[in-house]
Design an enzyme around this catalytic site. Structure first.
Site, PDB file in Angstrom:
ATOM      1  CB  CYS A  34      -0.960  -0.005   1.188  1.00 21.01           C
ATOM      2  SG  CYS A  34      -0.185   0.157   2.811  1.00 21.01           S
ATOM      3  CB  ILE A  35       0.134   4.839  -0.569  1.00 26.68           C
ATOM      4  CG1 ILE A  35      -0.739   4.588  -1.794  1.00 26.68           C
ATOM      5  CG2 ILE A  35       0.934   6.125  -0.676  1.00 26.68           C
ATOM      6  CD1 ILE A  35      -0.176   4.932  -3.127  1.00 26.68           C
TER       7      ILE A  35
END
Length: 104
Positions: A11-12
């Site tokens: 994920c970011i």
């Protein structure tokens, strides 16, 4: 013989969703009797790194990612399902089912 799945989650921020997605993929793959190994690309860097032989031996690859996969060329030529991490966190079973549909 059991289907073999390899996956990458990222994920970011590289924190919660990366690991929650990984756990959900493992949980639902095991429930269905599939072999799975999940590489996480998070805040701690690459963990549980997939070997080239594990990738080559897999029936399908799942990218549960919200960002770019590191070293994507390792997965060249493999059947691949790409989904967002939140999708896997909400419904891991559906993700596993979609991946298996690619190889059946």
């Amino acid at each position: 013989m059991a289907k073999k799945i390899v996956a990458v989650t990222a994920c970011i921020a590289g924190i919660a969703h990366t690991y929650m997605a990984a756990e959900n993929l493992k949980k639902f793959a095991k429930k269905e009797g599939y072999y799975i190994k999940v590489e996480t690309q998070g805040a701690m860097g690459v963990e549980n790194r997939l070997s080239q032989s594990e990738i080559d031996g897999a029936d399908v690859v799942i990218f549960a990612v919200d960002t770019n996969v590191q070293e994507p060329d390792r997965f060249e030529g493999k059947k691949t399902l790409k989904v967002g991490t939140s999708e896997v966190v909400k419904d891991g079973k559906s993700t596993i089912d979609q991946a298996i549909e690619l190889i059946n």
